[in-house]
Design an enzyme around this catalytic site. Structure first.
Site, PDB file in Angstrom:
ATOM      1  N   ARG A 190      42.930  52.074  32.774  1.00  0.00           N
ATOM      2  CA  ARG A 190      43.127  50.492  32.488  1.00  0.00           C
ATOM      3  C   ARG A 190      44.726  50.554  32.087  1.00  0.00           C
ATOM      4  O   ARG A 190      44.209  49.258  31.324  1.00  0.00           O
ATOM      5  CB  ARG A 190      42.059  50.583  31.120  1.00  0.00           C
ATOM      6  CG  ARG A 190      40.475  51.056  31.527  1.00  0.00           C
ATOM      7  CD  ARG A 190      39.960  50.629  30.320  1.00  0.00           C
ATOM      8  NE  ARG A 190      38.920  49.586  29.791  1.00  0.00           N
ATOM      9  CZ  ARG A 190      39.089  48.292  30.515  1.00  0.00           C
ATOM     10  NH1 ARG A 190      37.569  49.078  30.837  1.00  0.00           N
ATOM     11  NH2 ARG A 190      38.760  46.972  29.828  1.00  0.00           N
TER      12      ARG A 190
ATOM     13  N   CYS B  21      43.775  48.192  28.881  1.00  0.00           N
ATOM     14  CA  CYS B  21      44.070  49.277  27.607  1.00  0.00           C
ATOM     15  C   CYS B  21      42.863  49.090  27.519  1.00  0.00           C
ATOM     16  O   CYS B  21      41.846  48.946  28.029  1.00  0.00           O
ATOM     17  CB  CYS B  21      44.379  48.226  26.302  1.00  0.00           C
ATOM     18  SG  CYS B  21      46.206  47.748  26.165  1.00  0.00           S
TER      19      CYS B  21
ATOM     20  N   GLU C 175      51.337  48.314  46.613  1.00  0.00           N
ATOM     21  CA  GLU C 175      51.020  48.532  45.285  1.00  0.00           C
ATOM     22  C   GLU C 175      50.579  50.348  44.770  1.00  0.00           C
ATOM     23  O   GLU C 175      51.272  50.308  44.136  1.00  0.00           O
ATOM     24  CB  GLU C 175      49.598  47.411  44.751  1.00  0.00           C
ATOM     25  CG  GLU C 175      48.297  48.697  45.177  1.00  0.00           C
ATOM     26  CD  GLU C 175      46.922  47.853  45.090  1.00  0.00           C
ATOM     27  OE1 GLU C 175      46.716  47.144  43.663  1.00  0.00           O
ATOM     28  OE2 GLU C 175      45.751  47.709  45.621  1.00  0.00           O
TER      29      GLU C 175
ATOM     30  N   LYS D  31      47.351  47.001  49.468  1.00  0.00           N
ATOM     31  CA  LYS D  31      47.248  48.595  49.500  1.00  0.00           C
ATOM     32  C   LYS D  31      48.880  49.365  50.042  1.00  0.00           C
ATOM     33  O   LYS D  31      49.028  49.450  48.403  1.00  0.00           O
ATOM     34  CB  LYS D  31      46.137  49.351  50.741  1.00  0.00           C
ATOM     35  CG  LYS D  31      45.134  49.643  49.663  1.00  0.00           C
ATOM     36  CD  LYS D  31      44.036  49.654  49.167  1.00  0.00           C
ATOM     37  CE  LYS D  31      44.227  48.849  47.673  1.00  0.00           C
ATOM     38  NZ  LYS D  31      43.692  48.370  47.701  1.00  0.00           N
TER      39      LYS D  31
ATOM     40  N   HIS E 241      56.777  31.836  63.370  1.00  0.00           N
ATOM     41  CA  HIS E 241      57.312  30.517  63.203  1.00  0.00           C
ATOM     42  C   HIS E 241      58.140  30.802  61.835  1.00  0.00           C
ATOM     43  O   HIS E 241      57.996  30.421  60.323  1.00  0.00           O
ATOM     44  CB  HIS E 241      56.369  29.442  61.967  1.00  0.00           C
ATOM     45  CG  HIS E 241      55.096  29.239  63.568  1.00  0.00           C
ATOM     46  ND1 HIS E 241      55.672  27.982  64.216  1.00  0.00           N
ATOM     47  CD2 HIS E 241      53.428  29.540  63.525  1.00  0.00           C
ATOM     48  CE1 HIS E 241      54.894  27.618  64.968  1.00  0.00           C
ATOM     49  NE2 HIS E 241      53.696  28.892  65.041  1.00  0.00           N
TER      50      HIS E 241
ATOM     51  N   TRP F 213      48.200  48.827  28.107  1.00  0.00           N
ATOM     52  CA  TRP F 213      48.892  48.724  29.437  1.00  0.00           C
ATOM     53  C   TRP F 213      49.374  46.926  28.338  1.00  0.00           C
ATOM     54  O   TRP F 213      48.923  46.020  27.511  1.00  0.00           O
ATOM     55  CB  TRP F 213      48.356  47.553  30.192  1.00  0.00           C
ATOM     56  CG  TRP F 213      48.738  47.097  32.092  1.00  0.00           C
ATOM     57  CD1 TRP F 213      49.007  47.768  32.678  1.00  0.00           C
ATOM     58  CD2 TRP F 213      48.895  45.445  31.880  1.00  0.00           C
ATOM     59  NE1 TRP F 213      49.837  47.152  33.126  1.00  0.00           N
ATOM     60  CE2 TRP F 213      49.393  45.174  33.292  1.00  0.00           C
ATOM     61  CE3 TRP F 213      48.971  44.318  30.407  1.00  0.00           C
ATOM     62  CZ2 TRP F 213      49.844  44.507  33.550  1.00  0.00           C
ATOM     63  CZ3 TRP F 213      49.018  42.926  31.275  1.00  0.00           C
ATOM     64  CH2 TRP F 213      49.821  43.076  32.582  1.00  0.00           C
TER      65      TRP F 213
ATOM     66  N   ASN G 140      41.883  46.235  22.219  1.00  0.00           N
ATOM     67  CA  ASN G 140      41.675  45.892  24.357  1.00  0.00           C
ATOM     68  C   ASN G 140      41.864  44.773  24.175  1.00  0.00           C
ATOM     69  O   ASN G 140      40.416  43.287  23.930  1.00  0.00           O
ATOM     70  CB  ASN G 140      40.568  46.378  24.850  1.00  0.00           C
ATOM     71  CG  ASN G 140      40.795  45.941  26.726  1.00  0.00           C
ATOM     72  OD1 ASN G 140      41.226  45.311  26.945  1.00  0.00           O
ATOM     73  ND2 ASN G 140      39.426  45.914  26.924  1.00  0.00           N
ATOM     74  N   GLY G 141      42.805  43.552  24.478  1.00  0.00           N
ATOM     75  CA  GLY G 141      42.501  41.621  24.673  1.00  0.00           C
ATOM     76  C   GLY G 141      44.023  41.002  24.780  1.00  0.00           C
ATOM     77  O   GLY G 141      44.674  42.160  24.517  1.00  0.00           O
TER      78      GLY G 141
ATOM     79  N   GLU H   7      44.909  42.587  52.952  1.00  0.00           N
ATOM     80  CA  GLU H   7      44.503  44.067  52.363  1.00  0.00           C
ATOM     81  C   GLU H   7      44.753  45.224  52.371  1.00  0.00           C
ATOM     82  O   GLU H   7      45.371  46.205  51.623  1.00  0.00           O
ATOM     83  CB  GLU H   7      42.404  44.369  52.085  1.00  0.00           C
ATOM     84  CG  GLU H   7      42.632  45.850  51.982  1.00  0.00           C
ATOM     85  CD  GLU H   7      42.795  45.406  49.485  1.00  0.00           C
ATOM     86  OE1 GLU H   7      43.193  44.478  49.491  1.00  0.00           O
ATOM     87  OE2 GLU H   7      42.722  47.095  49.570  1.00  0.00           O
TER      88      GLU H   7
ATOM     89  N   LYS I 161      43.503  48.392  36.229  1.00  0.00           N
ATOM     90  CA  LYS I 161      42.653  48.350  37.065  1.00  0.00           C
ATOM     91  C   LYS I 161      42.049  47.121  36.990  1.00  0.00           C
ATOM     92  O   LYS I 161      41.741  46.275  37.783  1.00  0.00           O
ATOM     93  CB  LYS I 161      41.515  49.472  37.008  1.00  0.00           C
ATOM     94  CG  LYS I 161      40.456  49.524  38.081  1.00  0.00           C
ATOM     95  CD  LYS I 161      40.493  50.910  38.385  1.00  0.00           C
ATOM     96  CE  LYS I 161      39.171  50.282  40.088  1.00  0.00           C
ATOM     97  NZ  LYS I 161      39.704  50.440  41.054  1.00  0.00           N
TER      98      LYS I 161
HETATM   99  C1  G6P Z   1      43.652  44.400  39.590  1.00  0.00           C
HETATM  100  C2  G6P Z   1      42.899  45.717  40.674  1.00  0.00           C
HETATM  101  C3  G6P Z   1      43.540  45.349  41.639  1.00  0.00           C
HETATM  102  C4  G6P Z   1      42.248  44.351  41.674  1.00  0.00           C
HETATM  103  C5  G6P Z   1      41.900  43.496  40.548  1.00  0.00           C
HETATM  104  C6  G6P Z   1      41.104  42.210  40.925  1.00  0.00           C
HETATM  105  O1  G6P Z   1      44.845  43.977  39.707  1.00  0.00           O
HETATM  106  O2  G6P Z   1      44.660  46.738  40.126  1.00  0.00           O
HETATM  107  O3  G6P Z   1      42.784  46.517  42.619  1.00  0.00           O
HETATM  108  O4  G6P Z   1      41.431  44.193  42.881  1.00  0.00           O
HETATM  109  O5  G6P Z   1      42.300  43.862  39.704  1.00  0.00           O
HETATM  110  O6  G6P Z   1      40.140  43.062  40.223  1.00  0.00           O
HETATM  111  P1  G6P Z   1      38.681  42.953  40.213  1.00  0.00           P
HETATM  112  O7  G6P Z   1      38.053  44.143  39.221  1.00  0.00           O
HETATM  113  O8  G6P Z   1      37.715  41.763  39.824  1.00  0.00           O
HETATM  114  O9  G6P Z   1      37.742  43.473  41.594  1.00  0.00           O
END
Ligand code: G6P
Length: 607
Positions: free
Chosen positions: A27, A2, A487, A484, A503, A74, A100-101, A480, A602
């Protein structure tokens, strides 16, 4: 999670609020709204969906009020719907708030408020705050917000306006970020620096339980007892144009292309007279030498940077290193002693689980280093030392340049630990540092011709599933790569250490099934070639990331994405780049919004 904004000044607020919300949209983007104050009344507008929908609705709004607040959401409590969009208002409509929170005790507060006659119009936890402020209000908004905060438990960044207090916004926070700035004809507040930079480069990061009383002429800061306090100014030296796409079709591609700069900036000034220095760590070489166990804690992509760090710290410094997702670490009882180093990795510096894990680790006596991209963020403030990743603001929700910045920072940390333990000689460190720095140019080389990556992406764009396999560093990169892809393209992808294929995962393979293999030069190259053979034998489509000049792979794989030759310990830095581009190309081909994937945000400021 948010984004909140607020403005009070001499210009109409609505356009300033919308622009701020657009910069904060990373956000959260399931609904948005603003409240404008004018002539002793509040006007509230909400829309479901992205800020663009709200912007269109606000365009035709005949309101030139110069004070207002806004929010992009969000969803946590309550589905994405207009009734759940912020700002939320009191029963009489005179108080509007953005939050926000998460308010943890909202159920009991709501029951009590309803019993006292308050009528709720949303399913959110936030709305209780508007009603609590309404009850407490006796002509002083600041006092009423303070009273309400005494009753709520949880995390909050709050901005509040009241119809009876023209031009006044009251702001406070606990465990959710708030930054403020005054200049350019007004006072600005937001969840992130990027939305206040139009006011000034000198910003104030509000502390927990502090209050800001904003009006057009300036901002007064107070502590929870009401005493006026002197704010600590943070000077921001990056530009607001990081929030523009700069000619790229999306932020993700722009940010991928920024990675050579991130490598250079993160390393700048670190090696002097043959010795590596990270002054911000706050520990002497002697203290570093005492460290006998390392935990890297993080979430999401940052966790994957930790997987790479483990190999480097154990390989170079010979210190046992565990990597753990913060949401698990915080709820178990890890073995922590005063010689334990906890490295908390977080792009945003505000991930709730990572922060909670830091607090827990410090209580248990560990030293904590933060690795974050955000200056003044909670992770930076609550750690004993910090390394900034110098990625600058990252807008695309899927992390790319921050990840690279994290990997480079963790590589530096591993070298510093090895240096302090005397495990690497001065000349070895100098050589490794030089090769690390060279990766900037090698990434530029990858970015200069992406045709083979796009070709491979086209071949996979209609797949339902994909497997990423690798060994050693390659395995870490695969986690990773798979994250990627899923997502941003919604294509189901899994990553496996290649040795585990037989396995279980190999059962998935059918003709044409995409198997992405990280097969760069490494001590386990021959093993990975065997895994490619096994996958080929089941008809899988092989997409390999390989080292330039490797002709053998070209014979085995359907598609090859070449990267320049680097030492295995640096292969995570280079081999990640084609996987980022590959995922993005698939997402674009599938018509997905690569910058704002569904259901994600994010920064994750809730548990
Ligand atoms: C969210 C974001 C990811 C990020 C993760 C951890 O899920 O979409 O891209 O890796 O949070 O966030 P941070 O800010 O702690 O790296």
């Amino acid at each position: 999670m948010c984004g909140i904004v607020g403005y009070t000044g001499c210009s109409p607020a609505k356009d300033i609020l919308i622009e701020g919300l657009q910069r904060l949209e990373y956000r959260g983007y399931d609904s948005a709204g603003i409240a404008l104050q004018k002539d002793g009344a509040l006007t509230v507008v909400h829309r479901v969906g992205k800020v663009e929908g709200l912007a269109q609705a606000v365009q035709s709004l005949d309101n030139d009020g110069t004070c207002g607040i806004g929010h992009t959401r969000w969803a946590t409590h309550g589905v994405p719907a207009e009734r759940n969009a912020h700002p939320h208002t009191s029963c009489n409509g005179d108080i509007a708030i953005v939050h926000n929170g998460i308010i943890e005790n909202f159920m009991e507060l709501r029951d009590a408020l309803e019993a006292r006659g308050h009528v709720f119009s949303s399913d959110t936890d936030t709305e209780v705050i508007a009603h609590l402020i309404e009850e407490a209000y006796a002509g002083d908004l600041y006092q009423a917000v303070r009273d309400a905060c005494e009753q709520i438990v949880g995390a909050y960044g709050l901005a509040v306006v009241c119809a009876q207090e023209p031009g006044r916004i009251v702001v406070t926070r606990k465990d959710s970020p708030i930054v403020l700035a005054h200049g350019n004809g007004g006072s600005y507040v937001a969840s992130d620096i990027i939305a206040v930079l139009d006011a000034s480069r000198d910003v104030v990061v509000l502390g927990d339980d502090q209050f800001a009383l904003m009006d057009a002429d300036g901002i007064e800061y107070r502590d929870r007892e009401g005493a006026v306090i002197e704010p600590k100014i943070t000077h921001v030296d990056w530009d607001v144009d990081v929030a523009e796409k700069g000619g790229y079709p999306d932020f993700m591609l722009k940010e991928i292309h920024e990675q050579p700069r991130v490598v250079r900036d993160t390393l700048a000034g670190r090696l002097t007279n043959g010795a590596l220095k990270i002054d911000e760590l706050g520990l002497s070489l002697e203290e570093l030498n005492l460290i006998d166990r390392v935990y890297v804690i993080a979430c999401g992509t940052s966790y994957h940077a930790g997987l790479i760090a483990k190999q480097l710290i154990e390989g170079w410094a010979r210190i046992p290193t565990e990597v753990e997702v913060a949401s698990e670490f915080r709820y178990r009882n890890p073995i922590i002693t005063p010689s334990t180093l906890v490295v908390a990795v977080s792009q945003s510096g505000e991930t709730a689980d990572t922060l909670a894990a830091i607090r827990d680790a410090r209580i248990k006596g560990a030293k904590v280093f933060g690795i974050t991209n955000v200056v003044g963020s909670p992770v930076a403030r609550e750690s004993d030392g910090v390394i900034y990743t110098k990625a600058n603001k990252e807008i695309a929700v899927a992390s790319t340049k921050s990840f690279l910045g994290q990997v480079v920072s963790l590589t530096l940390l591993a070298l510093v630990l090895a240096q302090s333990k005397g495990k690497l000689s001065v000349s070895q460190i100098r050589l490794l540092f030089r090769e690390l720095a060279d990766t900037a140019e090698q990434i530029e080389c990858i970015l200069s011709d992406t045709s083979s990556i796009e070709e491979a992406a086209q071949a996979c764009k209609d797949a339902h599933d994909a497997l990423f396999i690798g060994r050693g560093m390659g395995a870490a990169i695969c986690y990773e790569g798979a994250l990627k892809l899923k997502e941003i393209s919604y294509l189901h992808a899994e990553a496996y250490a290649a040795g585990e294929m037989k396995h279980g995962p190999i059962a998935l393979l059918t003709p044409g099934f995409p198997v992405i293999v990280v097969a760069t030069q490494s001590p386990v190259y021959d093993k990975i070639v065997s895994n490619i053979q096994e996958s080929r034998a089941r008809g899988a489509m092989i997409i390999a990331v390989a080292t330039e000049g490797d002709e053998e792979i070209a014979k085995l794989a359907d598609y090859v994405m070449y990267v320049p030759k680097v030492r295995d310990c640096f292969s995570a830095i280079t081999a990640t780049v084609p996987l980022q581009l590959f995922s993005r190309a698939i997402a674009v081909a599938r018509g997905c919004d690569v910058d704002q994937p569904r259901n994600l945000a994010k920064s994750v400021t809730v548990e």
